[in-house]
Write a protein that holds these residues in place. Structure first.
Motif, PDB file in Angstrom:
ATOM      1  N   TRP A  13       0.827  -1.206   0.000  1.00 52.83           N
ATOM      2  CA  TRP A  13       0.000   0.000   0.000  1.00 52.83           C
ATOM      3  C   TRP A  13       0.859   1.252   0.000  1.00 52.83           C
ATOM      4  CZ3 TRP A  13      -4.104   1.783   4.046  1.00 52.83           C
ATOM      5  CH2 TRP A  13      -5.157   2.395   3.386  1.00 52.83           C
ATOM      6  N   ALA A  17      -0.606   3.718  -3.059  1.00 50.74           N
ATOM      7  CA  ALA A  17      -1.781   3.948  -2.217  1.00 50.74           C
ATOM      8  C   ALA A  17      -3.078   3.918  -3.017  1.00 50.74           C
ATOM      9  CB  ALA A  17      -1.657   5.284  -1.484  1.00 50.74           C
ATOM     10  N   LEU A  24      -4.960  -5.304  -3.546  1.00 51.70           N
ATOM     11  CA  LEU A  24      -4.112  -5.652  -2.409  1.00 51.70           C
ATOM     12  C   LEU A  24      -4.300  -7.118  -2.027  1.00 51.70           C
ATOM     13  CD1 LEU A  24      -4.535  -2.424  -0.269  1.00 51.70           C
ATOM     14  CD2 LEU A  24      -2.385  -3.266  -1.243  1.00 51.70           C
ATOM     15  N   ILE A  39      -7.192  -3.091   7.098  1.00 52.79           N
ATOM     16  CA  ILE A  39      -6.987  -1.654   6.878  1.00 52.79           C
ATOM     17  C   ILE A  39      -7.811  -0.848   7.875  1.00 52.79           C
ATOM     18  CG2 ILE A  39      -7.468   0.242   5.278  1.00 52.79           C
ATOM     19  CD1 ILE A  39      -6.535  -1.639   3.013  1.00 52.79           C
ATOM     20  N   VAL A  51      -4.889   8.491   3.588  1.00 54.76           N
ATOM     21  CA  VAL A  51      -4.314   8.290   2.267  1.00 54.76           C
ATOM     22  C   VAL A  51      -4.409   9.633   1.567  1.00 54.76           C
ATOM     23  CG1 VAL A  51      -4.471   7.003   0.108  1.00 54.76           C
ATOM     24  CG2 VAL A  51      -5.063   5.887   2.253  1.00 54.76           C
TER      25      VAL A  51
END
Length: 151
Positions: A13, A17, A24, A39, A51
């Motif tokens: 990540w 991002a 992922l 997450i 993010v």
């Protein structure tokens, strides 16, 4: 608090991002649901704080970056607080750091060109309270800029 799978997930990540939970999942061998739960858990624990879009300010016409090392006149009890409060208000100040030692504060300032920097310096920086000394360092090149942690 983090297990090996969390670290693996964060490594991927951090590298990109923009990856979705499904992407992922493909990279880590987990299901998209498990990735989402991990997450969320890391966000709730404050490990992942957000993010963000990384904007290349040079591509927007800001060609000058100056690092200012500032020593404050600490004879006033609130020198740090007042200085930092006002420095935060200058939009061209993209980073503020405080130190222990001879230098109290470092500011990173961006400008479109040297004339713009001179305007920021005269109308913004020099009006900040409690400055005893300023040393300016002109950035020549950014060799490494990486916020990714070695996970």
């Amino acid at each position: 608090m983090l297990d090996d799978m969390d670290r693996r997930l964060l490594r991927h990540w951090q590298a990109d991002a923009g990856l979705s939970p499904a992407e992922l999942a493909d990279l880590t061998g987990l299901t998209a649901g498990k990735v989402s739960r991990r997450i969320t858990r890391m966000q709730e624990a404050g490990i992942v704080q957000g993010v963000a879009a990384v904007v290349d300010w040079a591509a927007l016409g800001y060609t000058v970056e100056v690092s200012l090392r500032i020593t404050l006149d600490k004879t006033q009890g609130n020198a740090f607080d007042r200085f930092l409060e006002e420095a935060r208000q200058l939009p061209e100040v993209i980073e503020l750091q405080t130190f222990l030692g001879r230098v109290d504060v470092r500011l990173s300032v961006i400008a479109r060109d040297m004339a713009h920097y001179q305007q920021i310096y005269r109308e913004g920086i020099l009006t900040l309270p409690h400055i005893a000394d300023i040393e300016a360092l002109m950035h020549v090149a950014r060799i490494k800029s990486d916020e990714a942690l070695p996970l």
